[in-house]
Design a protein around this motif. Structure first.
Motif, PDB file in Angstrom:
ATOM      1  N   GLN A 122       1.060 -11.059   3.827  1.00  0.00           N
ATOM      2  CA  GLN A 122       0.329 -11.709   2.929  1.00  0.00           C
ATOM      3  C   GLN A 122      -0.571 -10.856   2.160  1.00  0.00           C
ATOM      4  O   GLN A 122      -0.934 -11.075   0.989  1.00  0.00           O
ATOM      5  N   ALA A 123      -0.621  -9.727   2.779  1.00  0.00           N
ATOM      6  CA  ALA A 123      -1.694  -8.674   2.203  1.00  0.00           C
ATOM      7  C   ALA A 123      -0.947  -7.892   0.950  1.00  0.00           C
ATOM      8  O   ALA A 123      -1.730  -7.037   0.248  1.00  0.00           O
ATOM      9  N   GLU A 124       0.381  -8.054   1.017  1.00  0.00           N
ATOM     10  CA  GLU A 124       1.162  -6.863  -0.216  1.00  0.00           C
ATOM     11  C   GLU A 124       0.599  -7.531  -1.543  1.00  0.00           C
ATOM     12  O   GLU A 124       0.641  -8.957  -1.785  1.00  0.00           O
ATOM     13  N   VAL A 126      -7.335  -5.911  -0.190  1.00  0.00           N
ATOM     14  CA  VAL A 126      -8.206  -6.357   0.948  1.00  0.00           C
ATOM     15  C   VAL A 126      -9.120  -5.153   1.392  1.00  0.00           C
ATOM     16  O   VAL A 126      -9.021  -4.052   0.942  1.00  0.00           O
ATOM     17  N   ASP A 127     -10.327  -5.939   1.988  1.00  0.00           N
ATOM     18  CA  ASP A 127     -11.044  -4.862   2.274  1.00  0.00           C
ATOM     19  C   ASP A 127     -10.992  -4.279   3.799  1.00  0.00           C
ATOM     20  O   ASP A 127     -10.136  -4.568   4.464  1.00  0.00           O
ATOM     21  N   GLN A 128     -11.619  -3.179   4.329  1.00  0.00           N
ATOM     22  CA  GLN A 128     -11.540  -2.690   5.411  1.00  0.00           C
ATOM     23  C   GLN A 128     -11.487  -3.368   6.520  1.00  0.00           C
ATOM     24  O   GLN A 128     -10.304  -3.103   7.265  1.00  0.00           O
ATOM     25  N   GLN A 137       5.681   1.339  -2.937  1.00  0.00           N
ATOM     26  CA  GLN A 137       6.711   0.752  -3.814  1.00  0.00           C
ATOM     27  C   GLN A 137       6.392  -0.802  -3.547  1.00  0.00           C
ATOM     28  O   GLN A 137       6.756  -1.642  -4.524  1.00  0.00           O
ATOM     29  N   VAL A 138       6.107  -1.250  -2.435  1.00  0.00           N
ATOM     30  CA  VAL A 138       5.907  -2.778  -2.393  1.00  0.00           C
ATOM     31  C   VAL A 138       4.450  -3.248  -2.365  1.00  0.00           C
ATOM     32  O   VAL A 138       4.012  -4.158  -2.331  1.00  0.00           O
ATOM     33  N   ASP A 139       3.446  -1.952  -2.836  1.00  0.00           N
ATOM     34  CA  ASP A 139       2.120  -2.404  -3.055  1.00  0.00           C
ATOM     35  C   ASP A 139       1.502  -2.948  -1.884  1.00  0.00           C
ATOM     36  O   ASP A 139       0.767  -3.779  -1.843  1.00  0.00           O
ATOM     37  N   LYS A 140       1.677  -2.256  -0.611  1.00  0.00           N
ATOM     38  CA  LYS A 140       1.280  -2.729   0.801  1.00  0.00           C
ATOM     39  C   LYS A 140      -0.290  -2.212   0.870  1.00  0.00           C
ATOM     40  O   LYS A 140      -0.498  -1.034   0.380  1.00  0.00           O
ATOM     41  N   SER A 141      -0.930  -2.983   1.667  1.00  0.00           N
ATOM     42  CA  SER A 141      -2.463  -2.703   1.766  1.00  0.00           C
ATOM     43  C   SER A 141      -2.406  -1.413   2.905  1.00  0.00           C
ATOM     44  O   SER A 141      -2.157  -1.588   3.896  1.00  0.00           O
ATOM     45  N   THR A 142      -2.754  -0.206   2.363  1.00  0.00           N
ATOM     46  CA  THR A 142      -3.030   1.001   3.102  1.00  0.00           C
ATOM     47  C   THR A 142      -4.275   1.484   3.290  1.00  0.00           C
ATOM     48  O   THR A 142      -5.139   1.223   2.517  1.00  0.00           O
ATOM     49  N   PRO A 194      -4.967   4.996   2.822  1.00  0.00           N
ATOM     50  CA  PRO A 194      -5.333   5.775   1.528  1.00  0.00           C
ATOM     51  C   PRO A 194      -5.420   4.890   0.490  1.00  0.00           C
ATOM     52  O   PRO A 194      -5.952   5.287  -0.525  1.00  0.00           O
ATOM     53  N   ALA A 195      -4.832   3.725   0.129  1.00  0.00           N
ATOM     54  CA  ALA A 195      -4.832   3.072  -1.048  1.00  0.00           C
ATOM     55  C   ALA A 195      -6.368   2.342  -1.164  1.00  0.00           C
ATOM     56  O   ALA A 195      -7.019   2.249  -2.215  1.00  0.00           O
ATOM     57  N   LEU A 196      -6.932   2.063   0.168  1.00  0.00           N
ATOM     58  CA  LEU A 196      -8.167   1.558   0.060  1.00  0.00           C
ATOM     59  C   LEU A 196      -9.290   2.818   0.131  1.00  0.00           C
ATOM     60  O   LEU A 196     -10.168   2.473  -0.758  1.00  0.00           O
TER      61      LEU A 196
END
Length: 303
Positions: free
Chosen positions: A170-172, A176-178, A251-256, A258-260
């Protein structure tokens, strides 16, 4: 088997060798039709770090000559079967759609989606059959009360893992926040890692023992740290080293993490979580040597 280098290799290698033998023994106890039998073998026996069984064994070493070690061995098998089922399902086209796992074709790439789905299904039930079986009883009898506790721990963790997977999907494509991200990973990744620790803990400690909350804290910290490090490695490592497709998160724009928070801050956060884990282990002194060694490896791993 996955090559292990750098920190405290012997502890992980010994755990890998032990669990590989026990997994083979467990799989041979089941009569499965083809191609299901081959798909299950493919999903389970192609290696991996075997971190969860290693944590299970190492936790049992908090007490010398654990009289319930047969229960620990069965727990180590069960936790790895659940983990392997989750990977077989994670890789499916309807989930992460991956073709590479542990340097080999994923289960569905090798055997088709239908067989891979069923292999994951039966691995889940096999885990609980192993826990309740008489496997290794010829070495030590297993207390039924311990088995019940282990089943409860594993069932709860498995449910949390699935809930975490739903939240992850759902987060892809979202920011989202930490707090939300940690809720995902305490369930998706952390719950099963913590379960590996607690399934061994109940073989040596009573529920009222102060060791139990210390181990829960250790499991929570190391489980989250494991995911943060996974997110980091997806960026800085390569497909050959990882044994799976590198860069897939982006690639799939996953919430991670490093991205956050950025790559460098994610590394700092991983170290902070490991520090929390080491602090929890300090309660056990020198008895926690193997758990400390595994934690050191997880902090420095490259795959």
């Amino acid at each position: 088997m996955t090559a292990i280098s750098n920190v405290n290799a012997d502890v992980l290698k010994q755990a890998q060798q032990r669990i590989q033998q026990d997994l083979q023994t467990a799989l041979e106890a089941f009569s499965l039709p083809e191609p299901l039998k081959s798909a299950v073998h493919h999903a389970v026996m192609l290696g991996g770090k075997r971190v969860r069984p290693a944590l299970c064994y190492a936790t049992s070493q908090l007490q010398e000559n654990n009289p319930n070690f047969a229960a620990v061995r069965r727990a180590a098998i069960a936790i790895e079967l659940i983990h392997c089922y989750s990977l077989a399902h994670d890789d499916l086209p309807c989930m992460d759609n991956d073709l590479l796992r542990r340097g080999q074709p994923t289960c569905h790439a090798a055997f088709g989606e239908d067989t891979a789905l069923l292999a994951g299904d039966i691995l889940q039930s096999m885990a609980f059959e192993v826990l309740g079986s008489r496997l290794f009883d010829q070495i030590q009898a297993v207390d039924a009360e311990i088995v019940l506790k282990q089943m409860q721990i594993l069932a709860t963790a498995s449910s949390k893992m699935v809930c975490g997977q739903v939240l992850d999907l759902q987060a892809e494509g979202k920011h989202v926040d930490q707090a939300q991200l940690e809720n995902i990973h305490r369930n998706k990744t952390g719950a099963l890692i913590q379960a590996a620790i607690m399934m061994a803990a109940v073989t040596i400690f009573k529920g009222t023992d102060q060791a139990i909350p210390q181990l829960r804290q250790f499991g929570q910290s190391i489980g989250l740290a494991f995911q943060v490090q996974d997110d980091i490695l997806d960026i800085i490592s390569d497909t050959e080293s990882l044994g799976k497709t590198a860069g897939k998160d982006e690639q799939v724009d996953k919430s991670t993490y490093p991205a956050l928070m950025g790559l460098e801050q994610a590394k700092i956060y991983a170290q902070s979580l490991h520090n929390q884990a080491f602090e929890a282990l300090s309660y056990f002194g020198e008895n926690a040597l193997e758990l400390n060694q595994i934690s050191q490896f997880l902090l420095s791993r490259k795959s």
